[in-house]
Design an enzyme around this catalytic site. Structure first.
Site, PDB file in Angstrom:
ATOM      1  N   HIS A   1       0.824  -1.223   0.000  1.00 41.71           N
ATOM      2  CA  HIS A   1       0.000   0.000   0.000  1.00 41.71           C
ATOM      3  C   HIS A   1       0.850   1.262   0.000  1.00 41.71           C
ATOM      4  O   HIS A   1       0.688   2.114  -0.893  1.00 41.71           O
ATOM      5  CB  HIS A   1      -0.956  -0.019   1.193  1.00 41.71           C
ATOM      6  CG  HIS A   1      -1.576   1.312   1.489  1.00 41.71           C
ATOM      7  ND1 HIS A   1      -2.421   1.959   0.610  1.00 41.71           N
ATOM      8  CD2 HIS A   1      -1.438   2.147   2.569  1.00 41.71           C
ATOM      9  CE1 HIS A   1      -2.794   3.121   1.137  1.00 41.71           C
ATOM     10  NE2 HIS A   1      -2.204   3.249   2.317  1.00 41.71           N
TER      11      HIS A   1
ATOM     12  N   HIS B   1       4.759   6.418   5.369  1.00 42.25           N
ATOM     13  CA  HIS B   1       3.740   7.278   5.993  1.00 42.25           C
ATOM     14  C   HIS B   1       2.931   6.595   7.098  1.00 42.25           C
ATOM     15  O   HIS B   1       2.331   7.273   7.935  1.00 42.25           O
ATOM     16  CB  HIS B   1       2.801   7.869   4.931  1.00 42.25           C
ATOM     17  CG  HIS B   1       1.751   6.941   4.429  1.00 42.25           C
ATOM     18  ND1 HIS B   1       1.910   6.172   3.293  1.00 42.25           N
ATOM     19  CD2 HIS B   1       0.495   6.665   4.883  1.00 42.25           C
ATOM     20  CE1 HIS B   1       0.802   5.474   3.090  1.00 42.25           C
ATOM     21  NE2 HIS B   1      -0.070   5.751   4.028  1.00 42.25           N
TER      22      HIS B   1
ATOM     23  N   GLU C   1       2.641   5.353  13.064  1.00 40.31           N
ATOM     24  CA  GLU C   1       1.366   4.982  13.677  1.00 40.31           C
ATOM     25  C   GLU C   1       1.254   3.480  13.924  1.00 40.31           C
ATOM     26  O   GLU C   1       0.723   3.057  14.959  1.00 40.31           O
ATOM     27  CB  GLU C   1       0.219   5.437  12.780  1.00 40.31           C
ATOM     28  CG  GLU C   1      -1.147   5.166  13.367  1.00 40.31           C
ATOM     29  CD  GLU C   1      -2.270   5.638  12.450  1.00 40.31           C
ATOM     30  OE1 GLU C   1      -3.398   5.725  12.928  1.00 40.31           O
ATOM     31  OE2 GLU C   1      -1.992   5.906  11.270  1.00 40.31           O
ATOM     32  N   ASP C   2       1.777   2.661  12.988  1.00 44.75           N
ATOM     33  CA  ASP C   2       1.470   1.224  13.014  1.00 44.75           C
ATOM     34  C   ASP C   2       2.656   0.313  13.299  1.00 44.75           C
ATOM     35  O   ASP C   2       2.500  -0.905  13.323  1.00 44.75           O
ATOM     36  CB  ASP C   2       0.848   0.806  11.670  1.00 44.75           C
ATOM     37  CG  ASP C   2      -0.479   1.500  11.416  1.00 44.75           C
ATOM     38  OD1 ASP C   2      -1.138   1.889  12.395  1.00 44.75           O
ATOM     39  OD2 ASP C   2      -0.844   1.670  10.240  1.00 44.75           O
TER      40      ASP C   2
ATOM     41  N   ASP D   1      -2.768   8.617  -0.641  1.00 44.91           N
ATOM     42  CA  ASP D   1      -3.156   7.534   0.265  1.00 44.91           C
ATOM     43  C   ASP D   1      -4.647   7.221   0.110  1.00 44.91           C
ATOM     44  O   ASP D   1      -5.057   6.065  -0.007  1.00 44.91           O
ATOM     45  CB  ASP D   1      -2.839   7.968   1.699  1.00 44.91           C
ATOM     46  CG  ASP D   1      -3.324   6.974   2.738  1.00 44.91           C
ATOM     47  OD1 ASP D   1      -2.998   5.784   2.598  1.00 44.91           O
ATOM     48  OD2 ASP D   1      -4.030   7.387   3.674  1.00 44.91           O
TER      49      ASP D   1
ATOM     50  N   ASP E   1     -25.592  15.664 -24.601  1.00 44.82           N
ATOM     51  CA  ASP E   1     -25.758  16.371 -25.877  1.00 44.82           C
ATOM     52  C   ASP E   1     -24.873  17.608 -25.936  1.00 44.82           C
ATOM     53  O   ASP E   1     -25.312  18.701 -26.278  1.00 44.82           O
ATOM     54  CB  ASP E   1     -27.231  16.766 -26.058  1.00 44.82           C
ATOM     55  CG  ASP E   1     -27.511  17.244 -27.491  1.00 44.82           C
ATOM     56  OD1 ASP E   1     -26.739  16.868 -28.393  1.00 44.82           O
ATOM     57  OD2 ASP E   1     -28.474  18.010 -27.668  1.00 44.82           O
TER      58      ASP E   1
END
Length: 729
Positions: free
Chosen positions: A67, A91, A95-96, A158, A278
């Site tokens: 990702h 990024h 956080e993870d 992201d 149209d």
């Protein structure tokens, strides 16, 4: 890094050749404009990110590192610099994963660490709801954007990749993410001029939200009848031939509508699919600005232009920096032809917006890139706005207002150009010039003619704001401003004015209560006052006084606490009891009160009525008529009664309600409304209380200056032969 550093555990030897996965090779191909050393840095970032995300997978089952690498590829296709691509790869690490901001700064530099930190979401455990967490995360991201625009570019990339892979999410999550994308991220991409990303986000959001509608519209777009395809070819050939004869070096391409654009036009304009389709659309890209105007003359010579449909966004760019000439021509098949004409640089900015700044080589356009400059100004205004906003949710709602600006272009008396959203008023213009100008605005001159502040503006007008030092915002202003900057500034100023009024009223009430104790506020020893403030968690005396005015603290109780062991002033022979004297002093209503004194909706008192004040917690002093049925209940709490009356110079409009019984026939409502207007009263609302075939009973909410004015209104209404009874509610 030093041996033993915990970040070393994250680092692995950068693989070479066949050991590198295909998705990394795809990133390197997209970033071919970078040097070999810079592409090596991308591999290094991938190795660190892959080690950090080891064992993590997406809901689709793929390794999680695919990702962030895909996010970096989206940005590489936009031509972003190596620092942005490295930050995109990393990024989600702060956080993870165990990787820290300091680890990233040590290996890849402070700029990359700052970008990654700006994109990182906040801890959702700190918030009461998902909505509040998302709003606060957005506020944090905005502040990071104000330091470096690349934060939002990473966030948009992201979101784009998450939308491309949305199928793995649950139906509820797909819907929530799609709505957020259409309401926030696609408009941000548009506001930053990034039309390619905006269009894909809209299309993917539409497909996730309404898959069946998207499928039907998309199928019909791609199965156009042969006659339409032939017509498009004929028009394109004719335009290309004339541009070539004029020796204009150009690119001519037909514009294809997206399912989202078709769907929104069908809904907003009430058109059928055939009516929306149209229209033939073409884009002409030429070498220079003079060539744009030359090409405009050529296409106008081929087909006649529609009157009033020409827009010059080169001379006056859109708020996001977009520049182009727009014209609409009479087509040979009875269908209009929309043509956009722009230069190569304008086309790059139209597609990539702020991202185009990093795509230029050799520093071209870096100083004067209109898209980036305007985006930075917009974000600076949002940062200023968020400082005066109470909550993150309120701020996010204000930003949404700013994200849908169908702009009007206005001129100051000095010739400066300001762009504002459609439906913006003269007051919005005042706040766009400066917050102080808005706060002290009185009226405006629009094209040299006096106009009220609520006047809606149209493109091309020259606006001058007339101010006065004594002027101040009112709550009515919030009803007609269109920009978040104006709305936030008005609310902030109203809160400040209400606080000042509350402090003044609280001071008066506490002094009166202390007077009943035989002392005064300026005679209370400072140590005792400071101790009382500290015990009750007040940082300043003003906060206590405001709380007293708002009814959160009773002045008598505060006075008793402060006056403990305070020596009483000896009373002179024959002097009146100070408590008795003070009890006769009344607070006088002038009409200029802001928030601290309010008028009860149950009885709607107006000047010259006999009134009483009730000290209500959180509301301040609520004024009732003495004949109000609720007053009997308030008599049970005499300590909350406040002596109050009307000042001799009271001024302003006050709300009141009248009950009118009329014959039920056509035109009666208009007659009554006209009679009220002739008595110089404004109607706020009307409602039917009862209605049958013969009689109707209506309740009118109107504005009057005092009870005598109300009597004039009632007399005027009574004169109507269709009116059977009028009385005050």
């Amino acid at each position: 890094m030093t041996p033993g550093d915990p970040a070393l555990a994250m680092l692995v030897a950068v693989p070479a050749g066949d050991a590198v996965p295909g998705y990394v090779h795809a990133l390197e191909r997209a970033a071919s404009y970078l040097s070999e050393a810079q592409r090596g840095l991308l591999r290094q970032a991938w190795a660190v990110g892959a080690a950090a995300h080891e064992g993590q997978t997406r809901k689709s089952g793929e390794p999680y590192i695919t990702h962030p690498v895909a996010v970096a590829q989206v940005l590489a296709e936009q031509g972003l610099d190596v620092e942005t691509l490295v930050a995109a790869i990393l990024h989600d690490t702060i956080e993870d994963t165990p990787l820290t901001r300091a680890d990233i700064a040590r290996q890849f530099g402070e700029t990359v660490a700052e970008l990654v930190d700006g994109v990182t979401k906040l801890d959702k455990l700190s918030f009461s709801s998902r909505q509040e967490a998302a709003a606060e995360s957005f506020r944090k991201m905005l502040l990071a954007m104000s330091r470096d625009l690349r934060v939002i570019l990473i966030k948009l990339a992201d979101r784009l990749h998450n939308m491309r892979t949305l199928g793995a999410q649950s139906p509820e999550a797909r819907r929530r993410i799609a709505i957020e994308t259409l309401e926030i991220f696609a408009p941000i991409a548009q506001r930053l001029g990034m039309n390619l990303i905006k269009a894909e986000l809209q299309d993917l959001g539409f497909r996730a939200l309404h898959p069946w509608r998207h499928t039907i519209i998309d199928k019909r777009i791609h199965s156009q009848p042969l006659v339409r395809r032939e017509a498009l070819t004929q028009i394109e050939a004719k335009l290309a031939q004339r541009l070539a004869l004029e020796k204009l070096d150009h690119q001519l391409v037909g514009r294809i509508k997206t399912p989202w654009s078709v769907y929104t036009k069908m809904r907003s304009q009430g058109r059928s699919f055939d009516q929306v389709m149209d229209v033939f659309g073409f884009r002409v890209v030429v070498a220079s600005v003079p060539d744009c105007y030359h090409a405009l003359g050529v296409v106008h010579a081929v087909y006649k232009p529609l009157d009033g449909r020409f827009r010059d966004f080169i001379a006056i760019p859109k708020a996001n920096g977009y520049q182009s000439l727009h014209t609409v021509l009479f087509g040979p098949y009875g269908s209009p032809i929309e043509v956009q004409i722009r230069t190569l640089e304008m086309n790059l900015i139209a597609e990539r917006g702020v991202a185009a700044h990093w795509a230029y080589k050799m520093g071209i356009e870096t100083g004067g890139n209109s898209a980036q400059t305007r985006a930075a100004n917009w974000i600076a205004n949002l940062v200023e706005s968020q400082r005066g906003t109470g909550s993150s949710l309120e701020f996010l709602e204000n930003v949404k207002v700013d994200l849908f600006p169908d702009e009007v272009y206005l001129f100051s008396p000095k010739g400066d150009i300001l762009s504002l959203p459609r439906n913006a008023t003269a007051l919005d213009f005042a706040y766009a010039v400066h917050t102080d100008v808005g706060n002290h605005a009185v009226t405006a001159r629009v094209d040299k003619k006096l106009a009220p502040l609520r006047t809606k503006l149209v493109s091309g007008q020259t606006v001058q704001i007339i101010t006065a030092k004594s002027a101040a915002p009112s709550t009515q202003w919030l009803e007609f401003v269109a920009t978040s900057k104006a709305r936030t500034a008005i609310r902030q100023q109203l809160k400040q004015l209400e606080h000042e009024d509350a402090v003044q009223l609280g001071h008066y009430m506490l002094d009166r209560a202390l007077g009943a104790q035989g002392t005064a506020l300026d005679r209370i020893p400072m140590p005792r006052l400071d101790a009382y403030l500290a015990d009750n968690r007040y940082s300043r005396l003003e906060a206590l006084l405001a709380d007293i005015a708002l009814g959160n603290r009773m002045p008598v109780q505060v006075a008793q606490a402060l006056a403990q062991e305070q020596p009483q002033s000896p009373a002179k022979p024959g002097a009146r009891n100070p408590a008795a004297t003070l009890s006769q002093e009344r607070i006088l209503i002038t009409g200029a009160e802001r928030g601290v004194i309010s008028f009860a909706q149950c009885c709607l008192p107006i000047p010259r009525d006999e009134i009483m004040g009730y000290h209500s917690a959180g509301k301040g002093i609520v004024v009732h008529r003495l004949e109000c049925p609720n007053v009997a209940e308030y008599r049970k709490s005499p300590d909350r009664w406040v002596a109050i009356g009307w000042d001799r110079e009271v001024a302003g409009d006050f709300s009141v309600a009248i009950r009118i019984e009329v014959e039920n026939r056509p035109g009666v409502l208009a007659q009554v409304a006209a009679a009220i207007a002739q008595a110089e009263s404004n109607i706020d609302r009307v409602e039917y209380l009862e209605r049958d075939s013969n009689i109707a009973v209506l309740r009118f909410g109107i504005d009057v200056t005092d009870s005598r004015h109300l009597d004039e209104v009632i007399r005027g209404v009574r004169r109507l032969h269709v009116v059977q009874d009028v009385q005050r509610c």
